[in-house]
Design an enzyme around this catalytic site. Sequence first.
Site, PDB file in Angstrom:
ATOM      1  N   GLU A   1       0.823  -1.212   0.000  1.00  0.00           N
ATOM      2  CA  GLU A   1       0.000   0.000   0.000  1.00  0.00           C
ATOM      3  C   GLU A   1       0.856   1.261   0.000  1.00  0.00           C
ATOM      4  O   GLU A   1       2.079   1.205   0.210  1.00  0.00           O
ATOM      5  CB  GLU A   1      -0.929   0.004   1.213  1.00  0.00           C
ATOM      6  CG  GLU A   1      -0.177   0.005   2.545  1.00  0.00           C
ATOM      7  CD  GLU A   1      -0.965   0.676   3.657  1.00  0.00           C
ATOM      8  OE1 GLU A   1      -1.323   1.857   3.505  1.00  0.00           O
ATOM      9  OE2 GLU A   1      -1.205   0.011   4.679  1.00  0.00           O
TER      10      GLU A   1
ATOM     11  N   LYS B   1      -3.695  -1.951  14.610  1.00  0.00           N
ATOM     12  CA  LYS B   1      -2.842  -1.044  15.386  1.00  0.00           C
ATOM     13  C   LYS B   1      -3.320  -0.946  16.836  1.00  0.00           C
ATOM     14  O   LYS B   1      -4.517  -0.886  17.101  1.00  0.00           O
ATOM     15  CB  LYS B   1      -2.841   0.341  14.745  1.00  0.00           C
ATOM     16  CG  LYS B   1      -2.222   0.336  13.361  1.00  0.00           C
ATOM     17  CD  LYS B   1      -2.110   1.749  12.820  1.00  0.00           C
ATOM     18  CE  LYS B   1      -1.958   1.727  11.321  1.00  0.00           C
ATOM     19  NZ  LYS B   1      -3.242   1.400  10.648  1.00  0.00           N
TER      20      LYS B   1
HETATM   21  N1  PSU Z   1       0.024   0.249   8.503  1.00  0.00           N
HETATM   22  C1  PSU Z   1       0.992   1.040   9.032  1.00  0.00           C
HETATM   23  N2  PSU Z   1       0.824   2.387   8.956  1.00  0.00           N
HETATM   24  C2  PSU Z   1      -0.289   2.966   8.379  1.00  0.00           C
HETATM   25  C3  PSU Z   1      -1.301   2.116   7.825  1.00  0.00           C
HETATM   26  C4  PSU Z   1      -1.094   0.775   7.926  1.00  0.00           C
HETATM   27  O1  PSU Z   1       1.990   0.544   9.555  1.00  0.00           O
HETATM   28  O2  PSU Z   1      -0.412   4.200   8.338  1.00  0.00           O
HETATM   29  C5  PSU Z   1      -2.539   2.754   7.194  1.00  0.00           C
HETATM   30  C6  PSU Z   1      -3.263   1.801   6.234  1.00  0.00           C
HETATM   31  O3  PSU Z   1      -3.371   2.441   4.981  1.00  0.00           O
HETATM   32  C7  PSU Z   1      -4.634   1.601   6.860  1.00  0.00           C
HETATM   33  C8  PSU Z   1      -4.818   2.932   7.508  1.00  0.00           C
HETATM   34  O4  PSU Z   1      -5.625   1.255   5.921  1.00  0.00           O
HETATM   35  O5  PSU Z   1      -3.552   3.138   8.131  1.00  0.00           O
HETATM   36  C9  PSU Z   1      -5.976   2.970   8.490  1.00  0.00           C
HETATM   37  O6  PSU Z   1      -6.607   4.204   8.421  1.00  0.00           O
HETATM   38  P1  PSU Z   1      -8.053   4.418   9.075  1.00  0.00           P
HETATM   39  O7  PSU Z   1      -7.857   4.079  10.518  1.00  0.00           O
HETATM   40  O8  PSU Z   1      -8.371   5.871   8.832  1.00  0.00           O
HETATM   41  O9  PSU Z   1      -9.006   3.502   8.370  1.00  0.00           O
END
Ligand code: PSU
Length: 302
Positions: A24, A158
Amino acid sequence: MIDIHYCDEVAEARAKGAPVVALESTIITHGMPFPQNVETARRVEQAVRAGGATPATIAVIAERLHVGLSDPQLLALGQAQGVMKLSRADIAACLALGKTGATTVAATMIAARLAGIEVFATGGIGGVHRGAETSFDISADLHELAQTPVTVIAAGAKAILDLPKTLEVLETLGVPVIAVGQDELPAFWSRQSGLKAPLRMDSPAEIAAAHRIRAALGLPGGQLVACPIPAEAEIPADVLAPHIAKALAEADAQGIAAKAVTPFLLQRIFELTNGASLEANIALVLNNARIGAQIAAELAKP
Ligand code: PSU
Ligand code: MN
């Protein structure tokens, strides 16, 4: 049909039926600071190659969906300002408006499926945020896992999230959550979450077999493969907890909402840990890329 631009390396691998791992780009534009973001993106691509697969970093650049970026494109994306953070809701709009956008887990899964790529490695998926009972903040990544058939390799969700609620939603949506090599769900920067993972597998072959069988059963959606961060790189959960709490309180006080929440929290935890969280994040993504390459290699076997 959408006009996908493949870089030469990915086009060649696709033509040969060789294993490809999608990567990604939101982690590059919104997840890590420059220049570590670009250095990490390059190292992650190398880790995929070293594992015997071809990396395909995905982004929307000037009206086109790119599957596989050149090094100059990677470098430009890593320094660009105002890049859109694309999920299911906005990938079409970004292409229509001719803008540049980085793909989250959800949007990368959509692009990977279009490109016929079945494995995607990242850091950690989005999930149910703490306080979701009032904010309703649940990442679109979860619904994407329920409907798009791509196996996603992450270090769990996370640790800034509400992990028990994230597991509940994944269960409701019918998404297999597979911990690799341990019983517990890993928690991104930490190996342990205190939560038992619904499923456990110990080899890439088992994960590839489950991916194939889901397709044969006609089940939509992908799998979440949760790999614990390597032991030497982890930050124990109790060390991180006060930093996460502080960052969450600040986000709340500043009214940070919607797409801005995760990037804000990651940046603040980076500052509060004097960069240690970024080191751990880099280590876990590299590990996921290696395991992703092994799973892709299994799936490429006849
Ligand atoms: N993994 C990481 N760092 C990130 C992400 C994933 O180590 O920043 C990103 C991915 O693109 C994931 C996003 O889809 O964080 C989640 O964002 P949100 O919580 O707004 O859905
Ligand atoms: Mn959100």
